[in-house]
Design a protein around this motif. Structure first.
Motif, PDB file in Angstrom:
ATOM      1  N   ALA A  47       0.830  -1.211   0.000  1.00  0.00           N
ATOM      2  CA  ALA A  47       0.000   0.000   0.000  1.00  0.00           C
ATOM      3  C   ALA A  47       0.860   1.255   0.000  1.00  0.00           C
ATOM      4  CB  ALA A  47      -0.939  -0.017   1.215  1.00  0.00           C
ATOM      5  N   LEU A  48       1.884   1.263   0.828  1.00  0.00           N
ATOM      6  CA  LEU A  48       2.768   2.435   0.851  1.00  0.00           C
ATOM      7  C   LEU A  48       3.500   2.596  -0.477  1.00  0.00           C
ATOM      8  CD1 LEU A  48       4.263   2.138   4.463  1.00  0.00           C
ATOM      9  CD2 LEU A  48       2.471   3.682   3.664  1.00  0.00           C
ATOM     10  N   SER A  49       3.946   1.476  -1.054  1.00  0.00           N
ATOM     11  CA  SER A  49       4.631   1.561  -2.348  1.00  0.00           C
ATOM     12  C   SER A  49       3.684   2.053  -3.439  1.00  0.00           C
ATOM     13  CB  SER A  49       5.205   0.190  -2.715  1.00  0.00           C
ATOM     14  OG  SER A  49       6.132  -0.254  -1.739  1.00  0.00           O
ATOM     15  N   ALA A  50       2.428   1.531  -3.433  1.00  0.00           N
ATOM     16  CA  ALA A  50       1.465   1.960  -4.435  1.00  0.00           C
ATOM     17  C   ALA A  50       1.144   3.443  -4.297  1.00  0.00           C
ATOM     18  CB  ALA A  50       0.186   1.122  -4.319  1.00  0.00           C
ATOM     19  N   LEU A  51       0.947   3.904  -3.039  1.00  0.00           N
ATOM     20  CA  LEU A  51       0.672   5.323  -2.836  1.00  0.00           C
ATOM     21  C   LEU A  51       1.842   6.179  -3.293  1.00  0.00           C
ATOM     22  CD1 LEU A  51      -1.107   5.312   0.650  1.00  0.00           C
ATOM     23  CD2 LEU A  51      -2.129   5.849  -1.565  1.00  0.00           C
ATOM     24  N   ALA A  52       3.054   5.751  -2.942  1.00  0.00           N
ATOM     25  CA  ALA A  52       4.231   6.515  -3.371  1.00  0.00           C
ATOM     26  C   ALA A  52       4.328   6.550  -4.888  1.00  0.00           C
ATOM     27  CB  ALA A  52       5.493   5.908  -2.760  1.00  0.00           C
ATOM     28  N   CYS A  53       4.070   5.407  -5.523  1.00  0.00           N
ATOM     29  CA  CYS A  53       4.121   5.356  -6.984  1.00  0.00           C
ATOM     30  C   CYS A  53       3.058   6.275  -7.590  1.00  0.00           C
ATOM     31  CB  CYS A  53       3.922   3.916  -7.445  1.00  0.00           C
ATOM     32  SG  CYS A  53       3.904   3.697  -9.241  1.00  0.00           S
ATOM     33  N   TRP A  54       1.844   6.229  -7.032  1.00  0.00           N
ATOM     34  CA  TRP A  54       0.765   7.061  -7.569  1.00  0.00           C
ATOM     35  C   TRP A  54       1.094   8.540  -7.450  1.00  0.00           C
ATOM     36  CZ3 TRP A  54      -2.828  10.753  -6.332  1.00  0.00           C
ATOM     37  CH2 TRP A  54      -3.942  10.866  -7.175  1.00  0.00           C
TER      38      TRP A  54
END
Length: 498
Positions: A47-54
């Motif tokens: 989730a943190l990686s996806a948010l950072a990517c987004w």
């Protein structure tokens, strides 16, 4: 009489949601909890990686749009004030209903809009315009900036399409300062970000599912030694077969736990084996004096029942034998009680300062009574130790009793205490070298001394008492090469009470 009011019904206390979650978590198996924690950790990481990517993609895409706006050209003024209308919508309709007209000066991009401020603002669009931009009253604040400066804000077209709008102003000839609004649609960006959010959400969900499956497999593999340990413990609890061990692989915490369990299981097996051996040896040693006592008692009872009393001398001898056997039985029971104590040393706080030289002198006086024909040569220097006085005195007495037992008539027993080293030397037959490793074992007796009285526990008590006092004891041949044996006891301490 007032009616009795029934008590309110008891309702169970309401457990907070957090407490219910904790209760549920603790009720799960270790494998389930490990799987849950693994999936939760991976879910948080994804989730943190996806948010950072987004957010990174959003920043980059909007950065490209802002860069295009900064470089856009929109300085062409309206050709005629009459071409402007009072609303952006009407200006757009006018453009759509007429042929494209060039602007005075440089050409403007399609999404450009001009605003002539006044009591009634007027809006102009270039001839190729297809969209009108919704104005904002705050846009007039740009007039305070230099002509080369601009402001970029979020906005939208009149059709509701989102856009980024760059606001600047120019000064056309014969016209008041005119606002130049240049917009770039962000609908494609928002659609791309929305699709990216769905993709990242799907990837995150798939990652969590894969993490749960992988966590389950990892938990099963990692907890396999724990399962083996659990099976071994349950087997021991069910069958009471101590000594069961499990294979140990690696050097991690599970391997250390398995090694500790194997050591504990082996120690329990050895303890039970020693206990069983002690009971068997004690039963064997007790059988002999009890059988002799029973025989003598039966002989006395039969003589009384038959009316033929034994001769006084025989009766006296028989009673003396019974007394000796009772004394031997009493000593044997006392030795067993002494050895039944735990093998581990007592804590230092339970010990007291003991004068070893005084104990040795008292033990020598008692040994003289048991060997009246022997010569005792004693030389003791003051030495104080932390020990159990009664146990230590019993150990010294047992050493002297052993020396008295094997000393020839008129022989000499040498007792020395110097620097914490107590030696007892006799001049008997000595101990064969092949028997030295067994002299401190319980109930062990030399084949050459089986006919002598004793239970084979005296030297075991000596070893245990000295070990509890923090010292060491050894038994071997005399150092001068002469006959006899030499017992040596080393105890930590000092020449003065500490």
């Amino acid at each position: 009489m007032s009616p009795t009011v029934p008590p309110p019904p008891l309702t169970p206390p309401r457990i907070p949601r957090r407490g219910r979650l904790t209760t549920w978590y603790r009720a799960r198996s270790l494998r389930t909890r490990l799987t849950f924690l693994t999936a939760a950790a991976v879910a948080v990481a994804i989730a943190l990686s996806a948010l950072a990517c987004w957010f990174i993609v959003e920043e980059r895409m909007y950065g490209v749009v802002r860069s295009d706006l900064e470089n856009a050209r929109g300085s062409g003024p309206p050709a005629d004030l009459n071409d402007c209308t009072t609303t952006p919508q009407s200006a757009l309709r006018k453009v759509q209903n007429s042929a494209p007209q060039p602007l005075a000066g440089a050409a403007a991009p399609r999404d450009t809009q001009y605003v002539i401020p006044g009591p009634i603002p007027r809006y102009c669009l270039p001839g190729m315009a297809t969209k009108a931009i919704v104005p904002d009253p705050a846009d007039l604040a740009v007039l305070d900036l230099k002509p080369s400066q601009f402001v970029i804000r979020d906005g939208h077209y009149t059709n509701g399409e989102p856009a980024l709008v760059r606001i600047s102003w120019i000064k056309p000839p014969a016209l008041p300062p005119t606002l130049v609004m240049v917009a770039t649609s962000t609908k494609a960006v928002e659609d791309s970000l929305r699709q990216l959010a769905f993709v990242l959400g799907g990837v995150a969900l798939g990652g969590v599912i894969l993490a749960a499956v992988a966590g389950r497999l990892v938990a099963r593999s990692a907890l396999k030694p724990v399962d083996q340990l659990t099976d071994a413990v349950e087997h021991i609890a069910r069958t009471e077969e101590v000594g069961t061990t499990i294979p140990v692989q690696g050097e991690d915490e599970i391997a250390r736990l398995s090694t500790s369990f194997n050591s504990m299981s082996t120690a329990l097996a050895n303890s039970r084996e020693r206990q069983t051996q002690l009971i068997a040896d004690a039963g064997h040693e007790l059988r002999t004096p009890l059988t002799s006592l029973r025989t003598n008692v039966d002989l006395l009872i039969r003589s009384d029942d038959t009316g033929r009393p034994l001769p006084p001398a025989t009766r006296t001898k028989l009673l003396g034998n019974m007394k000796a056997q009772m004394q031997e039985l009493t000593v044997l029971i006392g030795d067993l009680l002494q050895l039944s104590r735990p093998d581990s040393p007592k804590p230092v706080r339970t010990l007291a300062v003991v004068a070893l030289h005084e104990i040795a002198e008292r033990a020598v006086e008692r040994a003289k009574l048991r060997g009246p024909g022997l010569v005792f040569e004693t030389a003791t220097a003051p030495w104080y130790v932390h020990a159990d006085a009664a146990a230590l005195e019993r150990a010294v007495i047992n050493l002297l009793d052993n020396a008295v037992k094997y000393s020839p008539p008129g022989g000499t027993i040498e007792v020395r205490l110097d620097g914490g080293v107590l030696t007892v030397r006799d001049h008997g037959p000595g101990i064969p070298p092949e028997e030295l490793p067994f002299v401190f074992d319980r109930f062990w007796r030399s084949p050459s001394s089986r006919q002598l009285p004793g239970s084979g526990l005296g030297l075991s008590i000596v070893a245990q008492s000295v070990r509890e006092a923090g010292g060491e004891v050894s038994l071997g041949p005399a150092q001068d090469g002469g006959p006899g044996a030499l017992a040596t006891v080393r105890l930590p301490g000092g020449p003065t009470p500490a």
